[in-house]
Write a protein that holds these residues in place. Structure first.
Motif, PDB file in Angstrom:
ATOM      1  N   UNK B 131      -1.187   5.526   4.272  1.00  0.00           N
ATOM      2  CA  UNK B 131      -0.440   5.111   3.333  1.00  0.00           C
ATOM      3  C   UNK B 131       0.886   5.038   4.135  1.00  0.00           C
ATOM      4  N   UNK B 132       1.251   5.210   5.301  1.00  0.00           N
ATOM      5  CA  UNK B 132       2.559   5.150   5.674  1.00  0.00           C
ATOM      6  C   UNK B 132       2.093   2.868   6.150  1.00  0.00           C
ATOM      7  N   UNK B 135       2.899   1.379   2.673  1.00  0.00           N
ATOM      8  CA  UNK B 135       4.059   0.942   2.698  1.00  0.00           C
ATOM      9  C   UNK B 135       5.078   0.091   3.212  1.00  0.00           C
ATOM     10  N   UNK B 136       4.845   0.755   4.586  1.00  0.00           N
ATOM     11  CA  UNK B 136       6.298   0.117   5.527  1.00  0.00           C
ATOM     12  C   UNK B 136       5.221  -1.394   5.742  1.00  0.00           C
ATOM     13  N   UNK B 137       4.332  -1.168   5.996  1.00  0.00           N
ATOM     14  CA  UNK B 137       4.313  -3.783   6.259  1.00  0.00           C
ATOM     15  C   UNK B 137       3.583  -4.129   5.566  1.00  0.00           C
ATOM     16  N   UNK B 138       2.433  -3.328   5.318  1.00  0.00           N
ATOM     17  CA  UNK B 138       1.662  -4.479   3.988  1.00  0.00           C
ATOM     18  C   UNK B 138       2.325  -4.653   2.635  1.00  0.00           C
ATOM     19  N   UNK B 139       3.144  -3.870   2.415  1.00  0.00           N
ATOM     20  CA  UNK B 139       3.477  -4.244   0.949  1.00  0.00           C
ATOM     21  C   UNK B 139       4.678  -4.442   0.630  1.00  0.00           C
ATOM     22  N   UNK B 149       0.241   5.276  -1.527  1.00  0.00           N
ATOM     23  CA  UNK B 149      -0.376   5.979  -2.103  1.00  0.00           C
ATOM     24  C   UNK B 149      -1.506   5.197  -3.441  1.00  0.00           C
ATOM     25  N   UNK B 150      -2.488   4.640  -2.895  1.00  0.00           N
ATOM     26  CA  UNK B 150      -3.203   3.655  -3.842  1.00  0.00           C
ATOM     27  C   UNK B 150      -4.233   3.878  -3.976  1.00  0.00           C
ATOM     28  N   UNK B 151      -4.861   2.698  -5.295  1.00  0.00           N
ATOM     29  CA  UNK B 151      -6.157   2.653  -4.965  1.00  0.00           C
ATOM     30  C   UNK B 151      -6.376   1.690  -3.481  1.00  0.00           C
ATOM     31  N   UNK B 152      -5.985   0.684  -2.566  1.00  0.00           N
ATOM     32  CA  UNK B 152      -5.992   0.217  -2.075  1.00  0.00           C
ATOM     33  C   UNK B 152      -6.291   1.499  -0.722  1.00  0.00           C
ATOM     34  N   UNK B 153      -5.518   2.436  -0.542  1.00  0.00           N
ATOM     35  CA  UNK B 153      -5.118   2.917   0.037  1.00  0.00           C
ATOM     36  C   UNK B 153      -6.588   4.223   0.279  1.00  0.00           C
ATOM     37  N   UNK B 226     -10.419  10.894  -1.260  1.00  0.00           N
ATOM     38  CA  UNK B 226      -9.521   9.677  -2.074  1.00  0.00           C
ATOM     39  C   UNK B 226      -8.609  11.063  -2.551  1.00  0.00           C
ATOM     40  N   UNK B 227      -8.895  11.947  -3.264  1.00  0.00           N
ATOM     41  CA  UNK B 227      -7.768  12.304  -4.652  1.00  0.00           C
ATOM     42  C   UNK B 227      -6.745  13.104  -3.012  1.00  0.00           C
ATOM     43  N   UNK B 228      -6.366  12.495  -2.029  1.00  0.00           N
ATOM     44  CA  UNK B 228      -5.510  13.030  -0.842  1.00  0.00           C
ATOM     45  C   UNK B 228      -4.769  11.667  -0.811  1.00  0.00           C
ATOM     46  N   UNK B 229      -5.407  10.054  -1.405  1.00  0.00           N
ATOM     47  CA  UNK B 229      -4.326   9.182  -1.186  1.00  0.00           C
ATOM     48  C   UNK B 229      -4.420   8.375  -1.926  1.00  0.00           C
TER      49      UNK B 229
END
Ligand SMILES: Nc1ncnc2c1ncn2[C@@H]1O[C@H](COP(=O)(O)OP(=O)(O)O)[C@@H](O)[C@H]1O
Ligand SMILES: [Mg+2]
Lengths: 285, 296, 253
Positions: B131-132, B135-139, B149-153, B226-229
């Protein structure tokens, strides 16, 4: 080989090596991050106490309730699955041995059941509980997880039992044993290490699963206290602690994850030391 | 020494076996019937089509549209397959065709450990690392706004979880191909890669498809990690970086409230029924696929 | 040395770890003859054939040393182009292993590896090799079916045709009739006899009568050793070694 062919082979071989080491690297990263985070926040207190008031806001206490709860639940479910599973595996391999078609249908059904997600078992267990007017409890959790690990237990024992040589059976017959004696004495003794492997495998599955116990075992901050009381489990305690906004509590989730992972690693180490690997899908050409 | 005589013990043992066997054999049907009777309430008031294709999910006002969850589940499952399928195939070929047997001795425990790690721990790892990273690098790098927190994660975490499962099957498949078939191709002057590409892959194709099918079914029902991310937002995701919601996550997240809203429990049991149906369907199809193909 | 030898095996040793599978083998295989290798099972016949086309490379546990000269070139020393080298030999194994393709493609794949891409030529050659293997008439209307649908006997002949399609000079056959019915076996045998004018044939067999029917030259092996070799009349008519006599009289195996 032409140049093009050589380059093509090199290219794909490079991809293969990349994929293989990617998997190994991911495993290393997972293990590393669990240990690194977990070791930093694990403490003696966590392992030996139950949550005190305000635990989920950062007050003192530990997860002993969840550790013991998980062990009790997994042990109960494994025992029950063993009691139901062993006779099924024996029945298939001793009584049905001449009925290949029936065996195939049963194995197929077991594989089908194996594939069913644990949340479905959880929902099913929950609907049964409501039907019978039961509360969440250790017993309900054990029953649900039993259903969930049953196919794993049976199919892995079945794989071991089917390797028992026919000759052994015939020798036992000639000594005047009846079929159920052969099943329970000859086969069980002959495959004891494989049976233990199956038990350990099921135990590992049972203790790691969260979705099936979410509905049925409930959660409590108290120590496990009888079959009909709710019980805390490690996966859920990780989940709940992680949902806390307090960083300290989140750290405890990492420590709890370390505990759970260690239990599972130890169990799988034991089963690896004992016997052969079991493969679910056998495909013959 | 014994409570019962030999004959009696035989009868007891035998009965015990039969009862256990019946329990196991009827388990899938039991599950199906149990869940069906709980969800029949919902099916009574809404058409199956509406339930599956309606986008509106407002349990409190009696609207049960499962479409967002189904879409979320399908996205997560497909993307995770896209990631893990090629990795598994390449690895299976590598470890069975290019490395010595000793290498499998490293690989097998690694696969077993990956398979043994519990779902929650995968989820935790996803929160900790994936998740980080998103959000921090790939995004930012791809210039999309995302919380991580996304489909990708979810897809990524899920793909790691099903790798051991698929890989195990694939390795078995490649190991089951007779050495003589390889020798036949090589004796014609094929290179090792040509042998793999033209002969082994073709021979293994039904098995490979089945392995992917089994993996797909497994991925579809995976819950906790899955639920968690995944983000748990009831909205149709527009991109991989959007949060989403899946069917298993729906059930797991709301079991607490389901008794306080009318028909909510029915709705959740219907979701479980859907999962069961998908799992049974895929496993069934793949099974017959293999059986049929093996005849040729 | 006989200058009509196609293959000369010199001091060939094969080890699997500490066990020696082939012990200092020396064999001359004459050109355009059928050389039959006889011996009880486990004596190393299959391993010997695998050495001849370097399929031993597939088994990292096997250590091969010595020389195998084909037309004067030591193939064991070859580093490059093992693929070309293997195309000098067609292989027929104990059980047929058709490639997972159509009947037609089983042959055309071999042709493609040989470098023939032209459609018309491919057509012609597929037919040619299937005829050579005595199979064409039976299957000319089924060319697009998966090869695995053929009977075992037909599959084995398809494998022979496939082996011929790489345009080899040598045919290596490892108990090619052991899985076949008598009629199919006879087909294969007749085909060998017909083919020997163009090919050098090395045939491993455990069927003594088959050996007597078609062998020109016989090598008798026992536990990794070559016990006796020579022309068929010599070895069958007047075996020099006791072990050979035992074997021929059917005392062991
Ligand atoms: N790859 C191998 N590794 C170890 N031992 C082998 C290998 N291949 C063959 N052998 C051994 O070599 C001996 C000869 O085998 P083989 O050549 O197949 O005999 P034959 O074809 O005459 O029956 C056997 O004892 C066999 O076990
Ligand atoms: Mg042999």
């Amino acid at each position: 080989m032409t140049r093009g062919q050589k380059i093509e082979e090199k290219f794909f071989k490079a991809l293969m090596i990349l994929a293989t080491y990617f998997i190994l690297a991911i495993l290393a990263i997972i293990i590393y991050s669990i240990f690194e985070k977990g070791l930093r926040s694990i403490s003696w207190e966590m392992l030996t106490q139950v949550p005190q008031g305000g635990y989920y806001y950062g007050k003192g206490g530990g997860i002993l309730n969840a550790i013991l709860g998980s062990l009790a639940l997994a042990a109960g479910a494994t025992l029950l699955a063993f009691i139901i599973g062993l006779p099924v595996a024996l029945y298939i391999n001793v009584f049905l041995i001449r009925h290949k078609k029936v065996i195939n249908v049963i194995r197929f059904l077991l594989d089908l059941v194996w594939g069913i997600p644990s949340i479905v078992y959880g929902a099913f267990g929950f609907s049964l509980m409501i039907f019978f007017g039961l509360q969440t409890s250790l017993l309900a959790g054990i029953l649900t997880v039993t259903l969930f690990v049953l196919p794993i237990m049976i199919r892995s024992m079945d794989e071991i039992l089917r390797t028992v040589p026919i000759g052994l059976q015939e020798a036992a017959y000639s000594l005047g044993s009846n079929k159920s004696e052969i099943a329970f004495k000859v086969f069980t003794r002959q495959s004891i290490s494989g049976i233990i492997t199956a038990v350990l495998l099921s135990f590992g599955r049972a203790i790691g699963d969260a979705a099936a116990v979410l509905f049925t075992a409930g959660y409590t901050d108290h120590m496990p206290n009888g079959l009909l009381e709710p019980v805390a489990t490690l996966p859920l305690s990780i989940f709940f602690q992680l949902s806390s906004p307090v960083p300290e509590v989140q750290n405890r989730a990492y420590a709890s994850a370390l505990v759970l992972t260690l239990i599972i690693l130890i169990v799988s180490l034991f089963s690896r030391g004992l016997g052969k690997r079991y493969h679910k899908t056998k495909i013959n050409f | 020494m014994y409570l019962l005589n030999r004959k009696q013990r035989h009868v007891v043992n035998y009965t015990w076996m039969i009862i256990s066997l019946l329990l196991v054999a009827f388990l899938p049907f039991l599950l199906f019937i149990g869940l069906y009777f709980k969800s029949v309430l919902l099916l009574h008031d809404y058409s199956l089509f509406d339930l599956i294709f309606s986008k509106s999910w407002k349990p409190a006002s009696g609207q049960f549209g499962f479409y967002p969850f189904i879409v979320g589940s399908v996205w997560v499952t497909l993307v995770s397959m896209l990631i893990s399928a090629p990795i598994c195939l390449l690895t299976a070929i590598y470890v069975t065709q290019y490395t010595r047997k000793n290498f499998l001795r490293i690989m097998h425990p690694a696969i077993d450990i990956l398979a043994g790690i519990p779902s929650v721990v995968y989820g935790l790892w996803g929160i900790l690392v994936i998740v980080p990273f998103i959000s921090r690098y790939l995004g930012p790098w791809l210039d999309v706004k995302t919380m991580g927190y996304s489909i990708l994660a979810a897809s990524f975490v899920l793909s790691i979880m099903i790798i051991p499962f698929i890989l195990n099957i694939l390795i078995e498949i490649f190991k089951a191909i007779p050495m003589e078939l390889k020798e036949a191709a090589l004796s014609l002057g094929a290179t090792q890669w040509q042998t793999i590409k033209h002969v082994l892959l073709k021979k293994a194709l039904p098995g490979i498809i089945a392995a992917f099918g089994f993996g797909l079914a497994r991925a579809f029902g995976e819950t906790m990690a899955v639920l968690m991310v995944v983000g748990n937002v009831v909205k149709l995701p527009k991109s991989l970086f959007d949060p989403g919601y899946t069917l298993p996550a729906l059930i797991a997240n709301n079991y607490g409230e389901m008794l306080s809203i009318p028909k909510y429990d029915s709705a959740l049991m219907f979701a479980a029924l859907l999962l069961l149906a998908v799992s049974l369907f895929f496993n069934l199809v793949m099974h017959f696929f293999i059986v049929r193909y093996n005849k040729f | 040395m006989d200058d009509k030898s196609k293959i000369e095996i010199r001091d060939l040793n094969v080890f699997a770890g500490k066990t020696q599978i082939l012990k200092n083998i020396n064999i001359d295989i004459p050109k355009n003859k059928i050389t039959v290798i006889l011996g009880p099972s486990g004596c190393g016949k299959t391993t010997l054939l695998k050495c001849l086309n370097r399929l031993t490379d597939l088994y990292p546990e096997l250590k091969v040393s010595g020389q195998i000269m084909i037309d004067g070139n030591n193939i064991l020393a070859a580093k490059e182009d093992i693929y070309k080298l293997r195309q000098q030999m067609g292989l027929l194994s104990q059980r047929p292993y058709p490639l997972p393709m159509t009947i037609y493609n089983n042959i055309s794949y071999a042709l493609k590896l040989r470098g023939i891409k032209n459609r018309r030529e491919t057509h012609k050659l597929v037919m040619h090799y299937l005829e050579q293997a005595n199979l064409w008439d039976e299957i000319k209307n089924r060319l697009r079916e998966p090869a695995s649908r053929l009977s075992i006997g037909q599959q084995q002949r398809l494998c022979l045709a496939r082996g011929l399609a790489v345009n080899p000079e040598i045919i290596l056959a490892d108990e090619p009739t052991s899985a076949l019915d008598p009629i199919s076996s006879q087909f294969i045998e007749e085909t060998f006899v017909r083919l020997k004018t163009d090919y050098t044939i090395v045939l491993v067999t455990h069927v003594l009568r088959q050996a007597k029917r078609i062998a020109d030259n016989v090598v008798f092996m026992y536990l990794g050793d070559v016990i006796e070799q020579g022309s068929a009349e010599e070895v069958f008519g007047n075996p020099k070694m006791e072990k050979t006599r035992f074997y021929l009289s059917g005392t062991f195996n």
